[in-house]
Design a protein around this motif. Structure first.
Motif, PDB file in Angstrom:
ATOM      1  N   ASP A   1     -41.857 -15.541  -0.220  1.00 21.55           N
ATOM      2  CA  ASP A   1     -42.958 -14.653   0.150  1.00 21.55           C
ATOM      3  C   ASP A   1     -42.884 -13.333  -0.612  1.00 21.55           C
ATOM      4  O   ASP A   1     -43.899 -12.826  -1.097  1.00 21.55           O
ATOM      5  CB  ASP A   1     -42.947 -14.411   1.653  1.00 21.55           C
ATOM      6  CG  ASP A   1     -44.182 -13.696   2.133  1.00 21.55           C
ATOM      7  OD1 ASP A   1     -45.295 -14.103   1.752  1.00 21.55           O
ATOM      8  OD2 ASP A   1     -44.033 -12.725   2.899  1.00 21.55           O
ATOM      9  N   VAL A   2     -41.691 -12.780  -0.744  1.00 19.82           N
ATOM     10  CA  VAL A   2     -41.509 -11.526  -1.482  1.00 19.82           C
ATOM     11  C   VAL A   2     -41.903 -11.720  -2.939  1.00 19.82           C
ATOM     12  O   VAL A   2     -42.586 -10.882  -3.534  1.00 19.82           O
ATOM     13  CB  VAL A   2     -40.046 -11.024  -1.361  1.00 19.82           C
ATOM     14  CG1 VAL A   2     -39.760  -9.915  -2.349  1.00 19.82           C
ATOM     15  CG2 VAL A   2     -39.775 -10.559   0.052  1.00 19.82           C
ATOM     16  N   TRP A   3     -41.487 -12.830  -3.519  1.00 20.36           N
ATOM     17  CA  TRP A   3     -41.820 -13.093  -4.928  1.00 20.36           C
ATOM     18  C   TRP A   3     -43.337 -13.267  -5.088  1.00 20.36           C
ATOM     19  O   TRP A   3     -43.931 -12.722  -6.011  1.00 20.36           O
ATOM     20  CB  TRP A   3     -41.081 -14.341  -5.415  1.00 20.36           C
ATOM     21  CG  TRP A   3     -41.232 -14.577  -6.880  1.00 20.36           C
ATOM     22  CD1 TRP A   3     -40.485 -14.029  -7.884  1.00 20.36           C
ATOM     23  CD2 TRP A   3     -42.202 -15.408  -7.520  1.00 20.36           C
ATOM     24  NE1 TRP A   3     -40.925 -14.475  -9.101  1.00 20.36           N
ATOM     25  CE2 TRP A   3     -41.980 -15.325  -8.907  1.00 20.36           C
ATOM     26  CE3 TRP A   3     -43.234 -16.219  -7.051  1.00 20.36           C
ATOM     27  CZ2 TRP A   3     -42.744 -16.016  -9.834  1.00 20.36           C
ATOM     28  CZ3 TRP A   3     -44.004 -16.910  -7.975  1.00 20.36           C
ATOM     29  CH2 TRP A   3     -43.755 -16.801  -9.345  1.00 20.36           C
TER      30      TRP A   3
ATOM     31  N   ASP B   1     -45.648 -12.020  -3.283  1.00 17.31           N
ATOM     32  CA  ASP B   1     -46.345 -10.780  -2.950  1.00 17.31           C
ATOM     33  C   ASP B   1     -46.830 -10.056  -4.198  1.00 17.31           C
ATOM     34  O   ASP B   1     -47.879  -9.416  -4.180  1.00 17.31           O
ATOM     35  CB  ASP B   1     -45.435  -9.886  -2.115  1.00 17.31           C
ATOM     36  CG  ASP B   1     -46.211  -8.824  -1.376  1.00 17.31           C
ATOM     37  OD1 ASP B   1     -47.299  -9.157  -0.853  1.00 17.31           O
ATOM     38  OD2 ASP B   1     -45.737  -7.677  -1.320  1.00 17.31           O
ATOM     39  N   ARG B   2     -46.082 -10.166  -5.282  1.00 17.67           N
ATOM     40  CA  ARG B   2     -46.483  -9.513  -6.535  1.00 17.67           C
ATOM     41  C   ARG B   2     -47.788 -10.083  -7.081  1.00 17.67           C
ATOM     42  O   ARG B   2     -48.464  -9.439  -7.870  1.00 17.67           O
ATOM     43  CB  ARG B   2     -45.383  -9.679  -7.587  1.00 17.67           C
ATOM     44  CG  ARG B   2     -44.115  -8.999  -7.165  1.00 17.67           C
ATOM     45  CD  ARG B   2     -42.941  -9.157  -8.090  1.00 17.67           C
ATOM     46  NE  ARG B   2     -43.148  -9.793  -9.357  1.00 17.67           N
ATOM     47  CZ  ARG B   2     -42.201 -10.474 -10.000  1.00 17.67           C
ATOM     48  NH1 ARG B   2     -41.008 -10.609  -9.468  1.00 17.67           N
ATOM     49  NH2 ARG B   2     -42.447 -11.012 -11.172  1.00 17.67           N
ATOM     50  N   PHE B   3     -48.155 -11.283  -6.667  1.00 21.33           N
ATOM     51  CA  PHE B   3     -49.330 -11.955  -7.215  1.00 21.33           C
ATOM     52  C   PHE B   3     -50.500 -12.017  -6.242  1.00 21.33           C
ATOM     53  O   PHE B   3     -51.583 -12.451  -6.608  1.00 21.33           O
ATOM     54  CB  PHE B   3     -48.951 -13.386  -7.645  1.00 21.33           C
ATOM     55  CG  PHE B   3     -47.844 -13.395  -8.653  1.00 21.33           C
ATOM     56  CD1 PHE B   3     -48.111 -13.170  -9.987  1.00 21.33           C
ATOM     57  CD2 PHE B   3     -46.531 -13.595  -8.264  1.00 21.33           C
ATOM     58  CE1 PHE B   3     -47.096 -13.147 -10.914  1.00 21.33           C
ATOM     59  CE2 PHE B   3     -45.509 -13.587  -9.180  1.00 21.33           C
ATOM     60  CZ  PHE B   3     -45.794 -13.359 -10.517  1.00 21.33           C
ATOM     61  N   ARG B   4     -50.307 -11.591  -5.015  1.00 18.74           N
ATOM     62  CA  ARG B   4     -51.369 -11.682  -4.010  1.00 18.74           C
ATOM     63  C   ARG B   4     -52.616 -10.909  -4.402  1.00 18.74           C
ATOM     64  O   ARG B   4     -53.718 -11.304  -4.057  1.00 18.74           O
ATOM     65  CB  ARG B   4     -50.858 -11.216  -2.653  1.00 18.74           C
ATOM     66  CG  ARG B   4     -50.076 -12.274  -1.968  1.00 18.74           C
ATOM     67  CD  ARG B   4     -49.956 -12.062  -0.471  1.00 18.74           C
ATOM     68  NE  ARG B   4     -49.237 -13.194   0.065  1.00 18.74           N
ATOM     69  CZ  ARG B   4     -47.915 -13.295   0.084  1.00 18.74           C
ATOM     70  NH1 ARG B   4     -47.171 -12.321  -0.367  1.00 18.74           N
ATOM     71  NH2 ARG B   4     -47.335 -14.376   0.560  1.00 18.74           N
ATOM     72  N   GLY B   5     -52.453  -9.810  -5.116  1.00 19.72           N
ATOM     73  CA  GLY B   5     -53.605  -9.025  -5.533  1.00 19.72           C
ATOM     74  C   GLY B   5     -54.597  -9.829  -6.354  1.00 19.72           C
ATOM     75  O   GLY B   5     -55.800  -9.615  -6.279  1.00 19.72           O
TER      76      GLY B   5
END
Length: 151
Positions: free
Chosen positions: A79-81, A83-87
């Motif tokens: 999930d943390v990794w 998160d950088r791409f959710r945008g």
């Protein structure tokens, strides 16, 4: 092992999918995996061990039976990794939400999105009725006639 090394294996991903539906016995997991991937019971046990040792699954014993469940600990690393791409997809989902809202508004208010009949060449209401679509005799198959009809 890195989380994506664990999740890169289709058998382990499938086991996690099964566990996402709730706690499962090792026998039930083995039955599904053997049917879908034609693996032996020891091979399925090995995949369960990898998931357990890397924090993706937990196990509890009840007599001779073993019950497996998802352990969210290692999933948080994924999930943390991600998160950088959710945008990237959040922006697209917001745009989709806007378009869906426009569609709902247009279906409630028939005047929304209707062509201006006074604007030259924007409406075929006289020939095609209220649909705004061209009638078959509007000359669209003949380019010279199409210019005369629409100009």
């Amino acid at each position: 092992m890195h989380a994506f090394d664990i999740l890169g294996d289709p058998v382990r991903r499938r086991i996690l999918e099964l566990l996402a539906d709730g706690e499962q016995t090792s026998g039930a997991i083995t039955d599904v995996i053997r049917a879908e991937f034609a693996l032996s019971q020891p091979a399925v046990s090995q995949h369960l061990r990898v998931l357990r040792e890397n924090g993706f699954a937990s196990v509890r014993a009840e007599g001779a039976r073993r019950f497996y469940a998802v352990d969210p600990t290692s999933l948080s690393e994924v999930d943390v990794w991600l998160d950088r791409f959710r945008g990237f997809w959040d922006q697209r989902l917001d745009a989709l939400g806007t378009e869906l809202a426009r569609g709902r508004r247009a279906s409630r208010d028939p005047g929304v999105g209707k062509a201006d009949p006074q604007a030259k060449g924007t409406s075929h209401e006289g020939r095609a009725g209220r649909t705004g679509r061209c009638a078959p005799d509007d000359g669209h198959r003949d380019p010279a006639r199409r210019r005369r009809v629409h100009d």
